[in-house]
Design a protein around this motif. Structure first.
Motif, short mmCIF file in Angstrom:
data_model
loop_
_atom_site.label_atom_id
_atom_site.label_comp_id
_atom_site.label_asym_id
_atom_site.label_seq_id
_atom_site.Cartn_x
_atom_site.Cartn_y
_atom_site.Cartn_z
N CYS A 94 0.84 -0.66 0.02
CA CYS A 94 0.13 0.00 -0.17
C CYS A 94 0.71 1.04 -0.35
O CYS A 94 1.68 1.49 0.88
N CYS A 116 -0.33 0.85 6.26
CA CYS A 116 -1.22 0.29 6.20
C CYS A 116 -0.15 -1.12 5.91
O CYS A 116 1.05 -1.21 5.27
N CYS A 119 -6.53 0.31 -1.97
CA CYS A 119 -5.81 -0.86 -0.96
C CYS A 119 -7.52 -1.90 -0.67
O CYS A 119 -8.14 -1.58 -0.23
N VAL A 159 -6.79 -2.79 2.29
CA VAL A 159 -7.66 -3.06 3.45
C VAL A 159 -8.20 -1.40 4.11
O VAL A 159 -8.77 -1.47 4.28
N CYS A 160 -6.90 -0.57 3.59
CA CYS A 160 -7.25 1.01 3.59
C CYS A 160 -8.45 1.47 2.11
O CYS A 160 -8.61 2.62 3.36
#
Ligand SMILES: [Zn+2]
Ligand SMILES: [Zn+2]
Length: 318
Positions: free
Chosen positions: A236, A241, A263, A265-266
């Motif tokens: 990322c 992150c 991303c 995740v974030c």
């Protein structure tokens, strides 16, 4: 007799032969497994019918694996599979799953050799794996420099076996690195970086997490898509992150998010994602004599879209 169904549910000679094929090599790809399983099936078939490699499916191989695993689990052995980080081909390996799996190296190598291998692993997963730069590989020249045991290393009371390890000669270090490649633990890239093989990552997974991860620092990271340990791919753009993606998992991950290249995740934009792997070392060298780690130092040869070559960037142009 029966059509490769019920008869295969019991561990028998065909599974024994299947296991044997793993004992003779470090890993098998699906394509390599097909003719082996076909030959075993053919030998077992009592009606003399022809079974060709093309008849063997992944499901078929996986049935063999399940039955074989049930039989070998008391010995802390397991056939595991993973996808190649290079091209996503499926790879199977017979691994030792006991928590101290690295100690099995001790059955064939001296303590000084093991200590050297451990220094190489530390280089991959500590020295060359920082917040700013996740190389997760060690250049061969740097690995050879690790032949020399560090003076007065503080003895970890848990790991301490008494005597301190001795240095290897350059020749011994070279031989050890070659042995690690031959035995299926290390692979070496065209640019001369050593990394762990898929087999090593499967076999040492527990040990790596135990050794290099702690509460503040998770040095061993997983691909956000396939969940396997990642040592090459992308990270990322937000360096804080945990989002990581293999090159070949990227498309799948983005497709799952309606083609939003963000991303997983974030959810930040994935554009200009820094590399994970040896490309990060090349980039690192550039950014040390330029601007610092902040801003946008990530301008390595990064072709958009399909990019499965590790060798498309030119090193050392500075
Ligand atoms: Zn992945
Ligand atoms: Zn992120």
């Amino acid at each position: 007799m029966s059509d490769n169904g019920e008869a295969d549910q019991v561990y028998n000679n065909s599974h024994r032969a299947f296991l044997q094929s793993f004992l003779s090599r470090a890993t098998l790809t699906f394509e390599q497994a097909r003719p082996i399983v076909a030959a075993i099936e053919k030998a077992q078939a009592q009606d003399g019918r022809d079974i060709r490699p093309a008849d063997i499916t992944e499901q078929h191989v996986s049935t063999y694996i399940d039955v074989t695993n049930a039989a070998i689990s008391p010995f802390d052995l397991e056939i595991r599979d993973t996808l190649s980080q290079h091209d996503r081909t499926r790879i199977y390996a017979l691994v030792n799953v006991s928590s101290d799996s690295i100690t099995q190296l001790a059955t064939t190598h001296s303590p000084d050799v093991i200590a050297f291998v451990k220094r190489c692993l530390d280089a991959m997963f500590e020295t060359n794996n920082t917040h700013r730069s996740e190389v997760l590989a060690v250049k061969s020249t740097d690995a050879l420099r690790l032949a020399k045991a560090p003076p007065n290393q503080t003895q970890d009371p848990e790991a301490s076996q008494g005597a301190q390890s001795q240095s290897l000669t350059m020749m011994q270090a070279q031989k050890t690195l070659q042995a690690m490649v031959d035995e299926g633990w290390f692979e070496v890239s065209k640019k001369d970086f050593y990394t762990l093989t898929p087999r090593a990552l499967m076999e040492l997974r527990g040990w790596l997490v135990e050794t290099y991860n702690d509460e503040e620092d998770e040095r061993i990271k997983n691909c956000s898509a396939c969940k396997a340990i990642i040592t090459m791919g992308e990270r990322c753009p937000d360096l804080d992150c945990s989002g990581r993606l293999h090159q070949h998992c990227k498309r799948m991950a983005f497709r799952a998010q309606n083609n939003n290249e963000r991303c997983p995740v974030c959810k930040k934009d994935w554009e200009d994602a820094p590399p994970v792997g040896e490309k990060a070392a090349i980039q690192n060298r550039r950014s040390t004599n330029g601007t610092g780690a902040s801003g946008r130092p990530y301008t390595t040869a990064q072709t958009d879209g399909a990019d499965d070559s590790l060798d498309d960037s030119t090193a050392d142009e500075d």
